[in-house]
Design a protein around this motif. Structure first.
Motif, short mmCIF file in Angstrom:
data_model
loop_
_atom_site.label_atom_id
_atom_site.label_comp_id
_atom_site.label_asym_id
_atom_site.label_seq_id
_atom_site.Cartn_x
_atom_site.Cartn_y
_atom_site.Cartn_z
N LEU A 18 -2.02 -6.01 6.17
CA LEU A 18 -3.31 -6.09 5.45
C LEU A 18 -4.41 -7.72 5.13
N GLU A 43 -8.93 -11.52 -1.20
CA GLU A 43 -7.89 -11.57 -2.51
C GLU A 43 -8.00 -13.58 -2.33
N ARG A 89 0.88 -1.28 -0.33
CA ARG A 89 0.19 -0.18 -0.13
C ARG A 89 1.04 1.22 -0.04
N ASP A 115 -6.34 -8.45 6.33
CA ASP A 115 -8.06 -8.60 6.09
C ASP A 115 -8.25 -8.76 4.46
N GLU A 116 -7.50 -7.70 3.70
CA GLU A 116 -6.93 -7.87 2.04
C GLU A 116 -6.87 -9.15 1.87
#
Length: 248
Positions: A169, A176, A140, A171-172
């Motif tokens: 990150l 995915e 990010r 959760d992301e």
């Protein structure tokens, strides 16, 4: 004069290679990442060695150290955490040394994913289950990822995924990976592998994000997702199979 780039390993001082240890023992100048490299490794250095913590240095100042050492005829050991082949920030240093005409070599170290697998007491490539290991990361604020190297694209093979630098990150990452791997796919997070504060979390894609946040893990960890983490009843490896040995 030569610059020896040395992988220090995942954190435990005794996981450096014998070659790396010997280079430290004879070094005139040692540049090291102070926030990541175990302090005990510096005890291997000669008492009169110049020790430079690069944690707050930019590339220009690191280059200046190489030039000063070259002018003085002193070999340098450049100590990096983990292994030099992935996410080591070595490539840009080698480019500058090439431009300066300064010689260098590379001594590999134990990578974080290997230390994590050892902590989990698992082989990552299990016959008929997973034979591919994908090492990747998410970004990010750090260096951007190539647009085609998304987790959705990489996950289509259902190979075992090892995510570095991504616990903040998670959760992301889970979102995915879910479409390709499913909620029940085994997952693990290993932080500070090989170090006294080692943390091991085991779960599935449905549970690993909550476990990671509950443990307060944000850095110095890898996320591993793949069927081989919980494989049972798999076929023996061909290398040691009874059929192959009988045929010899």
């Amino acid at each position: 004069m030569i610059v020896h780039f040395v992988g220090a390993g995942p954190g435990a001082a005794d996981l450096i290679t014998v070659r790396g240890q010997r280079l430290l023992q004879s070094a005139s100048v040692v540049l090291y990442a102070g926030s990541l490299v175990p302090r005990e490794l510096l005890d291997e250095c000669p008492a009169d060695a110049r020790l430079v913590d690069t944690a707050q240095l930019d590339l220009d100042r690191i280059e200046a150290e190489y030039v000063a050492a070259s002018d003085a005829g002193h070999d340098v050991v450049r100590l990096h955490s983990g292994d030099l082949s992935v996410w080591s920030a070595v490539a840009e240093q080698l480019r500058r040394l090439d431009a300066l005409g300064i010689d260098y070599d590379l001594t590999p170290g134990v990578p974080a994913f290997a230390a994590a697998a050892a902590a989990l007491k698992r082989e990552l490539t299990v016959p008929t289950v997973n034979q591919t290991v994908i090492l990747t990361r998410m970004a990010r604020e750090a260096s951007a990822m190539p647009e085609h190297e998304t987790l959705a694209n990489l996950g289509r093979s259902r190979g075992l995924i090892v995510l570095h630098l991504a616990t903040h990150l998670i959760d992301e990452a889970v979102a995915e990976l879910l479409p390709n791997y499913g909620e029940d796919c085994p997952a693990a997070v290993v932080a500070f592998a090989s170090q006294p504060g080692e943390v091991i979390l085991r779960g599935t894609l449905a549970t690993i994000a909550a476990q990671t946040k509950e443990a307060g893990l944000r850095r110095t960890a890898v996320i591993i997702v793949g069927a081989s983490l919980a494989a049972e009843g798999f076929r023996d490896s061909h290398l040691y199979s009874c059929d192959r040995v009988r045929a010899l």
